[in-house]
Design a protein around this motif. Structure first.
Motif, mmCIF file in Angstrom:
data_model
loop_
_atom_site.group_PDB
_atom_site.id
_atom_site.type_symbol
_atom_site.label_atom_id
_atom_site.label_comp_id
_atom_site.label_asym_id
_atom_site.label_seq_id
_atom_site.Cartn_x
_atom_site.Cartn_y
_atom_site.Cartn_z
ATOM 1 N N CYS A 53 40.476 -53.177 -11.950
ATOM 2 C CA CYS A 53 40.911 -54.369 -11.216
ATOM 3 C C CYS A 53 40.081 -55.605 -11.547
ATOM 4 O O CYS A 53 40.459 -56.724 -11.178
ATOM 5 N N GLY A 54 38.938 -55.404 -12.206
ATOM 6 C CA GLY A 54 38.099 -56.545 -12.591
ATOM 7 C C GLY A 54 37.446 -57.239 -11.419
ATOM 8 O O GLY A 54 37.219 -58.447 -11.446
ATOM 9 N N CYS A 55 37.123 -56.485 -10.376
ATOM 10 C CA CYS A 55 36.533 -57.068 -9.168
ATOM 11 C C CYS A 55 35.024 -56.876 -9.175
ATOM 12 O O CYS A 55 34.533 -55.752 -9.296
ATOM 13 N N TRP B 289 45.473 -54.718 -4.853
ATOM 14 C CA TRP B 289 45.566 -55.296 -6.196
ATOM 15 C C TRP B 289 46.923 -54.937 -6.806
ATOM 16 O O TRP B 289 47.164 -53.763 -7.142
ATOM 17 N N SER C 123 50.386 -55.768 -11.682
ATOM 18 C CA SER C 123 50.795 -56.817 -12.624
ATOM 19 C C SER C 123 49.942 -58.076 -12.523
ATOM 20 O O SER C 123 50.107 -59.010 -13.310
ATOM 21 N N ALA C 124 49.034 -58.122 -11.557
ATOM 22 C CA ALA C 124 48.222 -59.323 -11.342
ATOM 23 C C ALA C 124 47.076 -59.404 -12.333
ATOM 24 O O ALA C 124 46.722 -58.428 -13.009
ATOM 25 N N GLU C 125 46.456 -60.581 -12.404
ATOM 26 C CA GLU C 125 45.279 -60.772 -13.238
ATOM 27 C C GLU C 125 44.112 -59.976 -12.657
ATOM 28 O O GLU C 125 44.058 -59.698 -11.457
ATOM 29 N N GLN C 126 43.161 -59.651 -13.519
ATOM 30 C CA GLN C 126 41.968 -58.961 -13.032
ATOM 31 C C GLN C 126 41.213 -59.858 -12.062
ATOM 32 O O GLN C 126 41.080 -61.062 -12.274
ATOM 33 N N ALA D 223 42.158 -60.600 -9.071
ATOM 34 C CA ALA D 223 43.054 -61.226 -8.096
ATOM 35 C C ALA D 223 43.422 -60.225 -7.013
ATOM 36 O O ALA D 223 44.517 -59.645 -7.018
#
Length: 344
Positions: free
Chosen positions: A211-213, A318, A321-324, A326
């Motif tokens: 998720c890039g969080c 999350w 399809s969302a950006e990391q 987000a």
């Protein structure tokens, strides 16, 4: 072991009692909340065992203790690390409220401590051997080498009985860089930790790698949110005081907050990954109070102290399809709440 009274013995062997207290209190020091090894943990009397008869009588009244309260019983004992045992008298958040919270938890754990203590003797030989391994000082090279060589076999044997029992907790402190002095008193530093088992660690890896969080980006607003909830709830509790007179309270100032994220779970719902965070907190807050003077003429200034503890939760969604990074993060929700107030 069965049939023996379960209590601390001055000058006696308290190793079994110490082991069980550590287990029941979650393998943590009750003051700082950090996981501690058996060898760096001691048994602490919440109400000091050195109190006089008159002081004990006052403590019984102050903390609403029953007539059967035993200074050396599990209801007055907790595991404490060596550092906290040396410095606890200097902790600003340790007052009547903190004592009440600790005594309340000890009383709740008392039956479990007694039951575990008495069961220890049912497998005397094996129990004593396991106790010796727990007592081992792993700073000694020979002991550490032996432990590292043979302990995996014990873990594997446990996993064959039940794989969930072979799980373990890891501890990680989280530094929240954006908790500036402008937001909070200089003497207040939130203590935020992750105390996670396997599934929680897996969820944390997915949050970061998939998720890039960033962990701090996720936790900082939630800790701010929790602080505001606690401050508002404590203010409302003080303003609910109507005896001896109506009370107005200023916003509560926080001097201690310990937040522990204990579980992170995750599920996929259609195209959304949902993460559920659950944790616990304990805090110490002070508020300025104004009450009507007892003689009915004017007002009087007082101070309210509150020690609070409980559990909370929040979620983070999350869309795949969302950006990391987000994520849609919910507000904190307080689930369980225990508070003890003192007005001076």
């Amino acid at each position: 072991m069965a049939g023996k009274e379960v209590r601390y013995r001055n000058g006696g062997d308290n190793s079994v009692l110490k082991m069980i207290l550590i287990e029941q209190w979650g393998y943590c020091c009750y003051v700082c909340g950090r996981p501690k090894d058996y060898t760096d943990t001691q048994i602490d009397h919440l109400i000091p065992q050195s109190v006089s008869s008159a002081e004990l009588k006052d403590a019984r009244a102050q903390y609403s203790l029953t007539s059967s309260f035993d200074l050396h019983g599990p209801e007055n004992l907790a595991p404490i690390c060596s550092n906290c045992n040396r410095t606890k008298s200097n902790q600003t958040f340790q007052g009547a409220g903190f004592m009440l919270l600790s005594l309340s938890k000890a009383a709740k754990l008392r039956p479990r401590v007694i039951s575990a203590y008495k069961k220890f003797g049912s497998g005397t030989r094996l129990s004593n051997q396991l106790l010796r391994s727990i007592e081992a000082d792993l700073t000694q090279r020979e002991a550490r080498e032996a432990f590292e060589m043979h302990a995996p076999a014990i873990v594997q044997k446990l996993a064959l009985l039940d794989e969930d029992k072979a799980d373990y907790v890891t501890y990680r402190q989280v530094i929240l860089d954006d908790m500036h002095p402008d937001d909070l008193p200089d003497i207040f530093i939130p203590d935020v930790v992750l105390s996670l088992r396997t599934r929680g660690r897996t969820a944390m890896s997915i949050l970061q790698d998939v998720c890039g969080c960033q962990l701090t980006d996720l936790l900082e607003p939630r800790v701010h949110d929790l602080i505001e909830l606690l401050q508002d709830r404590v203010r409302q509790e003080f303003e609910s005081i109507t005896e001896p007179s109506r009370t107005n309270a200023s916003p509560a100032e926080m001097f201690h907050l310990r937040v522990t994220i204990e579980t992170i779970d995750y599920h996929r719902h259609a195209s959304v990954l949902e993460f559920t965070f659950q944790g616990s907190f304990d805090a110490y807050l002070v508020a300025s109070l104004v009450q009507d003077a007892l003689d009915g003429d004017g007002i009087q200034d007082r101070q309210g102290e509150a020690a609070v503890a409980g559990t909370f939760s929040f979620t983070a969604d999350w869309p795949i399809s969302a950006e990391q990074g987000a994520l849609d993060i919910s507000d904190c929700t307080i689930e369980d709440w225990v508070s003890h107030r003192d007005v001076t």
